[in-house]
Each structure stands twice: as C-alpha cells, then as structure tokens.
Design an enzyme around this catalytic site. Structure first.
Site, PDB file in Angstrom:
ATOM      1  N   GLY A  70       3.255  -8.387   6.084  1.00  0.00           N
ATOM      2  CA  GLY A  70       2.997  -7.028   6.528  1.00  0.00           C
ATOM      3  C   GLY A  70       2.320  -6.255   5.419  1.00  0.00           C
ATOM      4  O   GLY A  70       2.163  -6.737   4.287  1.00  0.00           O
ATOM      5  N   LEU A 129       8.204  -9.836  -3.647  1.00  0.00           N
ATOM      6  CA  LEU A 129       7.894  -8.617  -4.389  1.00  0.00           C
ATOM      7  C   LEU A 129       7.024  -8.915  -5.597  1.00  0.00           C
ATOM      8  O   LEU A 129       7.013 -10.027  -6.120  1.00  0.00           O
ATOM      9  CB  LEU A 129       9.187  -7.905  -4.813  1.00  0.00           C
ATOM     10  CG  LEU A 129      10.046  -8.536  -5.897  1.00  0.00           C
ATOM     11  CD1 LEU A 129       9.642  -8.051  -7.288  1.00  0.00           C
ATOM     12  CD2 LEU A 129      11.509  -8.179  -5.681  1.00  0.00           C
ATOM     13  N   CYS A 166      -1.642  -0.467  -1.268  1.00  0.00           N
ATOM     14  CA  CYS A 166      -0.749  -0.479  -0.104  1.00  0.00           C
ATOM     15  C   CYS A 166      -1.194   0.520   0.963  1.00  0.00           C
ATOM     16  O   CYS A 166      -0.391   0.981   1.775  1.00  0.00           O
ATOM     17  CB  CYS A 166       0.697  -0.206  -0.528  1.00  0.00           C
ATOM     18  SG  CYS A 166       1.216  -1.291  -1.868  1.00  0.00           S
TER      19      CYS A 166
END
Length: 210
Positions: free
Chosen positions: A69, A149, A166
């Site tokens: 995502g 991460l 992002c």
C-alpha cells in the site's frame, strides 16, 4: 513462537521483494515467521495506488512499481529496512495493531536515545516533530504479510526532495543522525529487531490472557 531474524546487509531491492513474494506464496502452516533486516542501494518504490505526479524529478535512481500500500518512497544505504514475513493469525494480530507495533518499536529505539517521536493517525509512520523518520507499508496475502518499515539513520536525504514522500507534498524527512543519535547503524538495527520481536511476543501473550 519463533521469529527467525536475518541480517542480510546491502541487497538489491527487486530480488529481495521477489523473494518475499515467493516466501509468502510458498509458506505452509509450519513455515516459521521471519524478520529480514536489510539496506538497499538507491531505489524509489511506488505503491499500488501510487500516483506518478508524486515523482517530481526523474533521476537515474530506478523506480520500482510494487505491491504494498501507500505512495512513493525512497530507499538508500544508511536506512534500516525491516521486512516482517508473518502469519498474522499465528500472532493473533490485525493490520492496524501491527502498524502500531512497528511504529512503537521505532519510537522506543529513539526514546532510549533521548529523542521523542510519535505516530500520526492520518499518516502511518514515525515523526520527530513534523519530520518523518520512518515509513511503513505492508502487503497482506492469505492472512500473511510482507514488506515492513524503513527507518532513516545516516543516509543522503537529497533523493527525498525529488518526490512527495508517501504522497505528501513538502513533507520534511529527517534521520537519526540529524536528531543527534550517533549510535552505529548495526546497533540500532539489532535493537529494532529485538523490540519488534519482543513486542510481537507480548502481543501474543496478552491475547492468551484474555
């Protein structure tokens, strides 16, 4: 519950991603969960819903379209990348809880070294003030996850200025060195692995108590 931790060093992005996909596709009920700790050569990764306009300047840094995502982010040497290859049912954890657990593990690493950081409801990741120090992204398939991460430690942050990190225009990005942490990267990586592992165990134990 076992979590096998692998420190893989500096590895190319694409083969590592393909290996995660394979691991997840081929795993069985008996496959132990793994945590891979890596660094990548300079690479932009564009998430499934990634919009091309978030790449502001095309450079010679490759852009890889991937299946997590989120929008575009940057990986480079000096950034700790932790990939969690987990069967979520086994740990009795949902995606939201896992995102919090990852954020809190980075927050703890920073707190132990005197730096206050926090997560944000509206934008997953870890922030020191208004600057992002770690980004997160997961892919869930058949109840199992991969990706994880990225925690900025001692890297050239310039490539972040060529994207909307992002998907956020003007988002400031920082790293451990900039906020006064001088701990060697390998030591931070080791500590992050310990915290991720122990927080997963604690989560599982808390589910068993109820």
């Amino acid at each position: 519950m076992t979590l096998i931790v692998k420190h893989l060093g500096l590895v190319e992005y694409e083969p590592t991603w393909r290996a995660m996909q394979r691991f997840t596709a081929e795993r069985t009920a008996d496959t132990p969960d793994e945590l891979w700790l890596v660094q990548h050569p300079p690479t932009y990764t564009q998430g499934q819903a990634g919009k091309p306009e978030h790449l502001l300047n095309l450079t010679d840094i490759p852009v890889v379209q991937i299946d997590r995502g989120g929008q575009v982010t940057y990986h480079g040497p000096g950034q700790i990348v932790a990939y969690l290859l987990l069967d979520l049912r086994r740990w009795k954890i949902n995606v939201r809880e896992l995102v919090r657990l990852m954020e809190n593990s980075v927050i703890d690493v920073l707190a132990e070294r005197g730096v206050t950081a926090a997560g944000r409801e509206d934008a997953p990741g870890v922030y020191v003030g208004d600057a992002k120090i770690a980004s997160l992204g997961l892919k869930i398939k058949n109840g199992c996850c991969y990706h994880g991460l990225a925690f900025n430690v001692e890297m050239d942050l310039t490539p972040f200025s060529y994207i909307n990190p992002c998907g956020y225009a003007g988002l400031r990005v920082t790293q451990a060195r900039e906020v006064g942490i001088t701990t060697p990267l390998a030591e931070l990586e080791q500590r992050l692995a310990q915290l991720l592992s122990s927080r997963l165990q604690q989560h599982l134990e808390s589910k068993h108590e109820h």
